[in-house]
Write a protein that holds these residues in place. Structure first.
Motif, PDB file in Angstrom:
ATOM      1  N   ASN A   1     -13.707  -6.064  -3.610  1.00  0.00           N
ATOM      2  CA  ASN A   1     -14.996  -5.443  -3.265  1.00  0.00           C
ATOM      3  C   ASN A   1     -14.955  -4.719  -1.917  1.00  0.00           C
ATOM      4  O   ASN A   1     -15.976  -4.227  -1.443  1.00  0.00           O
ATOM      5  CB  ASN A   1     -16.089  -6.507  -3.225  1.00  0.00           C
ATOM      6  N   THR A   2     -13.771  -4.632  -1.308  1.00  0.00           N
ATOM      7  CA  THR A   2     -13.635  -3.958  -0.020  1.00  0.00           C
ATOM      8  C   THR A   2     -13.778  -2.442  -0.187  1.00  0.00           C
ATOM      9  O   THR A   2     -13.158  -1.842  -1.064  1.00  0.00           O
ATOM     10  CB  THR A   2     -12.264  -4.266   0.609  1.00  0.00           C
ATOM     11  N   ILE A   3     -14.608  -1.841   0.662  1.00  0.00           N
ATOM     12  CA  ILE A   3     -14.737  -0.383   0.682  1.00  0.00           C
ATOM     13  C   ILE A   3     -13.513   0.188   1.406  1.00  0.00           C
ATOM     14  O   ILE A   3     -13.214  -0.199   2.537  1.00  0.00           O
ATOM     15  CB  ILE A   3     -16.024   0.059   1.404  1.00  0.00           C
ATOM     16  N   VAL A   4     -12.816   1.119   0.780  1.00  0.00           N
ATOM     17  CA  VAL A   4     -11.550   1.601   1.337  1.00  0.00           C
ATOM     18  C   VAL A   4     -11.727   2.713   2.360  1.00  0.00           C
ATOM     19  O   VAL A   4     -10.765   3.116   3.018  1.00  0.00           O
ATOM     20  CB  VAL A   4     -10.598   2.085   0.218  1.00  0.00           C
ATOM     21  N   GLY A   5     -12.952   3.247   2.501  1.00  0.00           N
ATOM     22  CA  GLY A   5     -13.195   4.307   3.477  1.00  0.00           C
ATOM     23  C   GLY A   5     -12.929   5.684   2.901  1.00  0.00           C
ATOM     24  O   GLY A   5     -12.410   5.834   1.797  1.00  0.00           O
ATOM     25  N   GLU A   6     -13.291   6.689   3.673  1.00  0.00           N
ATOM     26  CA  GLU A   6     -13.092   8.071   3.237  1.00  0.00           C
ATOM     27  C   GLU A   6     -11.623   8.331   2.972  1.00  0.00           C
ATOM     28  O   GLU A   6     -10.776   8.109   3.832  1.00  0.00           O
ATOM     29  CB  GLU A   6     -13.620   9.028   4.315  1.00  0.00           C
ATOM     30  N   ASN A   7     -11.335   8.761   1.748  1.00  0.00           N
ATOM     31  CA  ASN A   7      -9.957   9.045   1.319  1.00  0.00           C
ATOM     32  C   ASN A   7      -9.034   7.838   1.498  1.00  0.00           C
ATOM     33  O   ASN A   7      -7.830   7.993   1.738  1.00  0.00           O
ATOM     34  CB  ASN A   7      -9.377  10.254   2.060  1.00  0.00           C
ATOM     35  N   GLY A   8      -9.604   6.644   1.386  1.00  0.00           N
ATOM     36  CA  GLY A   8      -8.786   5.438   1.473  1.00  0.00           C
ATOM     37  C   GLY A   8      -8.262   5.145   2.855  1.00  0.00           C
ATOM     38  O   GLY A   8      -7.204   4.523   3.021  1.00  0.00           O
ATOM     39  N   GLY A   9      -9.003   5.578   3.890  1.00  0.00           N
ATOM     40  CA  GLY A   9      -8.528   5.464   5.267  1.00  0.00           C
ATOM     41  C   GLY A   9      -8.247   4.043   5.728  1.00  0.00           C
ATOM     42  O   GLY A   9      -7.480   3.847   6.673  1.00  0.00           O
ATOM     43  N   LEU A  10      -8.855   3.034   5.085  1.00  0.00           N
ATOM     44  CA  LEU A  10      -8.612   1.642   5.482  1.00  0.00           C
ATOM     45  C   LEU A  10      -7.213   1.187   5.077  1.00  0.00           C
ATOM     46  O   LEU A  10      -6.681   0.230   5.658  1.00  0.00           O
ATOM     47  CB  LEU A  10      -9.657   0.726   4.825  1.00  0.00           C
ATOM     48  N   LEU A  11      -6.610   1.850   4.118  1.00  0.00           N
ATOM     49  CA  LEU A  11      -5.315   1.436   3.577  1.00  0.00           C
ATOM     50  C   LEU A  11      -4.187   2.285   4.144  1.00  0.00           C
ATOM     51  O   LEU A  11      -4.389   3.415   4.564  1.00  0.00           O
ATOM     52  CB  LEU A  11      -5.322   1.565   2.050  1.00  0.00           C
ATOM     53  N   SER A  12      -2.983   1.718   4.126  1.00  0.00           N
ATOM     54  CA  SER A  12      -1.807   2.482   4.530  1.00  0.00           C
ATOM     55  C   SER A  12      -1.426   3.453   3.412  1.00  0.00           C
ATOM     56  O   SER A  12      -1.929   3.363   2.279  1.00  0.00           O
ATOM     57  CB  SER A  12      -0.633   1.542   4.805  1.00  0.00           C
ATOM     58  N   GLY A  13      -0.505   4.371   3.715  1.00  0.00           N
ATOM     59  CA  GLY A  13      -0.070   5.330   2.704  1.00  0.00           C
ATOM     60  C   GLY A  13       0.547   4.657   1.492  1.00  0.00           C
ATOM     61  O   GLY A  13       0.269   5.029   0.343  1.00  0.00           O
ATOM     62  N   GLY A  14       1.378   3.646   1.735  1.00  0.00           N
ATOM     63  CA  GLY A  14       1.995   2.927   0.626  1.00  0.00           C
ATOM     64  C   GLY A  14       0.985   2.162  -0.203  1.00  0.00           C
ATOM     65  O   GLY A  14       1.106   2.074  -1.436  1.00  0.00           O
ATOM     66  N   GLU A  15      -0.034   1.599   0.455  1.00  0.00           N
ATOM     67  CA  GLU A  15      -1.077   0.874  -0.277  1.00  0.00           C
ATOM     68  C   GLU A  15      -1.905   1.824  -1.128  1.00  0.00           C
ATOM     69  O   GLU A  15      -2.238   1.517  -2.273  1.00  0.00           O
ATOM     70  CB  GLU A  15      -1.957   0.108   0.723  1.00  0.00           C
ATOM     71  N   ARG A  16      -2.247   2.982  -0.572  1.00  0.00           N
ATOM     72  CA  ARG A  16      -2.992   3.973  -1.356  1.00  0.00           C
ATOM     73  C   ARG A  16      -2.184   4.404  -2.580  1.00  0.00           C
ATOM     74  O   ARG A  16      -2.731   4.571  -3.675  1.00  0.00           O
ATOM     75  CB  ARG A  16      -3.332   5.198  -0.488  1.00  0.00           C
ATOM     76  N   GLN A  17      -0.882   4.586  -2.385  1.00  0.00           N
ATOM     77  CA  GLN A  17      -0.031   5.004  -3.488  1.00  0.00           C
ATOM     78  C   GLN A  17      -0.035   3.971  -4.613  1.00  0.00           C
ATOM     79  O   GLN A  17      -0.128   4.297  -5.796  1.00  0.00           O
ATOM     80  CB  GLN A  17       1.403   5.208  -2.970  1.00  0.00           C
ATOM     81  N   ARG A  18       0.014   2.691  -4.247  1.00  0.00           N
ATOM     82  CA  ARG A  18       0.037   1.640  -5.273  1.00  0.00           C
ATOM     83  C   ARG A  18      -1.311   1.506  -5.982  1.00  0.00           C
ATOM     84  O   ARG A  18      -1.362   1.203  -7.173  1.00  0.00           O
ATOM     85  CB  ARG A  18       0.478   0.311  -4.645  1.00  0.00           C
ATOM     86  N   VAL A  19      -2.414   1.740  -5.261  1.00  0.00           N
ATOM     87  CA  VAL A  19      -3.720   1.758  -5.919  1.00  0.00           C
ATOM     88  C   VAL A  19      -3.777   2.894  -6.935  1.00  0.00           C
ATOM     89  O   VAL A  19      -4.292   2.737  -8.049  1.00  0.00           O
ATOM     90  CB  VAL A  19      -4.858   1.889  -4.871  1.00  0.00           C
ATOM     91  N   SER A  20      -3.224   4.040  -6.556  1.00  0.00           N
ATOM     92  CA  SER A  20      -3.170   5.176  -7.477  1.00  0.00           C
ATOM     93  C   SER A  20      -2.354   4.834  -8.723  1.00  0.00           C
ATOM     94  O   SER A  20      -2.722   5.202  -9.847  1.00  0.00           O
ATOM     95  CB  SER A  20      -2.563   6.385  -6.757  1.00  0.00           C
ATOM     96  N   ILE A  21      -1.243   4.130  -8.547  1.00  0.00           N
ATOM     97  CA  ILE A  21      -0.410   3.743  -9.685  1.00  0.00           C
ATOM     98  C   ILE A  21      -1.136   2.709 -10.548  1.00  0.00           C
ATOM     99  O   ILE A  21      -1.063   2.755 -11.782  1.00  0.00           O
ATOM    100  CB  ILE A  21       0.951   3.208  -9.202  1.00  0.00           C
ATOM    101  N   ALA A  22      -1.878   1.782  -9.917  1.00  0.00           N
ATOM    102  CA  ALA A  22      -2.667   0.807 -10.679  1.00  0.00           C
ATOM    103  C   ALA A  22      -3.694   1.523 -11.548  1.00  0.00           C
ATOM    104  O   ALA A  22      -3.924   1.149 -12.705  1.00  0.00           O
ATOM    105  CB  ALA A  22      -3.364  -0.165  -9.723  1.00  0.00           C
ATOM    106  N   ARG A  23      -4.302   2.552 -11.006  1.00  0.00           N
ATOM    107  CA  ARG A  23      -5.275   3.361 -11.762  1.00  0.00           C
ATOM    108  C   ARG A  23      -4.608   3.982 -12.988  1.00  0.00           C
ATOM    109  O   ARG A  23      -5.173   3.970 -14.087  1.00  0.00           O
ATOM    110  CB  ARG A  23      -5.820   4.447 -10.831  1.00  0.00           C
ATOM    111  N   ALA A  24      -3.395   4.511 -12.798  1.00  0.00           N
ATOM    112  CA  ALA A  24      -2.672   5.131 -13.909  1.00  0.00           C
ATOM    113  C   ALA A  24      -2.229   4.097 -14.942  1.00  0.00           C
ATOM    114  O   ALA A  24      -2.262   4.351 -16.148  1.00  0.00           O
ATOM    115  CB  ALA A  24      -1.465   5.898 -13.377  1.00  0.00           C
ATOM    116  N   ILE A  25      -1.815   2.911 -14.480  1.00  0.00           N
ATOM    117  CA  ILE A  25      -1.433   1.836 -15.402  1.00  0.00           C
ATOM    118  C   ILE A  25      -2.633   1.435 -16.246  1.00  0.00           C
ATOM    119  O   ILE A  25      -2.525   1.224 -17.460  1.00  0.00           O
ATOM    120  CB  ILE A  25      -0.871   0.630 -14.621  1.00  0.00           C
ATOM    121  N   LEU A  26      -3.795   1.335 -15.610  1.00  0.00           N
ATOM    122  CA  LEU A  26      -5.013   0.949 -16.329  1.00  0.00           C
ATOM    123  C   LEU A  26      -5.377   2.001 -17.373  1.00  0.00           C
ATOM    124  O   LEU A  26      -5.790   1.664 -18.492  1.00  0.00           O
ATOM    125  CB  LEU A  26      -6.161   0.778 -15.329  1.00  0.00           C
TER     126      LEU A  26
END
Length: 230
Positions: free
Chosen positions: A105-130
């Protein structure tokens, strides 16, 4: 591109690799010939049907200023929380999500600013897996990440592409040696086509790119002392 095979697009910047990917997704229409999926001209498919068959993972990931859960759910709007968690685990991001202040439930911020580049990439891959689309277009996701994240992302990509038709825009030739076919794209043309071994033995444009890549991989910094002693 045969079903459930890997096709790599290589060549200089501006050569036309991304153009091919955009034509597959019908962001642009062809001016001659046609693009077919399963024998059907994509111009005869409505946009939702076409895009339901394709997932894209870019180097530059764009996330919404929303929860981690909703950013992953974008791949499948009616997904359950359990399905989202399962996709996150396959994408190697469940653990870091659980360590966030409010977990999924964490808000990731504008363009995922709360996350590192690698974390954003893995969230993107999770989206594609889903989403579980049969065709994956991958703008080589590990090209600009640090070694600590690269292994996790490679494993996540491995989970994503199982039993899929993969089109990869390759920046590092070492990552696509085992592709079923490699297309060398230059000046808006496919100038060579074959496997890695076939193209290296042909001593053409790909062989030249491969030699340059091997030389670039062997560079090292010299100490100031050794430079001054020359």
């Amino acid at each position: 591109m045969k079903e459930k095979t890997v096709t790599a697009l290589v060549g200089p910047s501006g050569g036309g690799k991304t153009t091919i990917a955009n034509l597959i997704m019908r962001f642009w229409d062809v001016s001659g010939g046609c693009v077919r999926i399963g024998g059907t001209d994509i111009r005869q498919m409505n946009s939702s049907d076409l895009l339901s068959k394709i997932s894209v993972v870019f180097q530059d990931v764009h996330l919404f200023n929303d929860t981690v859960e909703n950013n992953i759910r974008f791949g499948k709007p009616d997904a359950t929380r359990d399905e989202i968690k399962e996709a996150a685990k396959k994408a190697k991001c469940h653990d870091f999500i659980m360590a966030l202040p409010e977990g999924y439930n964490t808000i990731v911020g504008e363009n995922g600013g709360l996350l590192s580049g690698g974390e954003r990439q893995r969230v993107s891959i999770a989206r594609a897996i889903l989403k579980d689309a049969p065709i994956i277009i991958l703008d080589e996701a590990t090209a600009s990440v640090d070694p600590d994240n690269e292994m996790d992302i490679q494993q996540a990509i491995g989970a994503l592409i199982q039993e899929k038709t993969l089109v990869i825009i390759a920046h590092r030739l070492s990552t696509i040696q085992y592709a079923d076919q490699i297309l060398v794209v230059e000046n808006k043309q496919i100038v060579e086509r074959g496997t890695h071994e076939e193209l290296v033995n042909r001593n053409g444009r790909y062989a030249s790119l491969w030699e340059k890549r091997k030389k670039a991989g062997g560079w090292k910094l010299q100490s100031r002392v050794s430079q001054n002693n020359k």
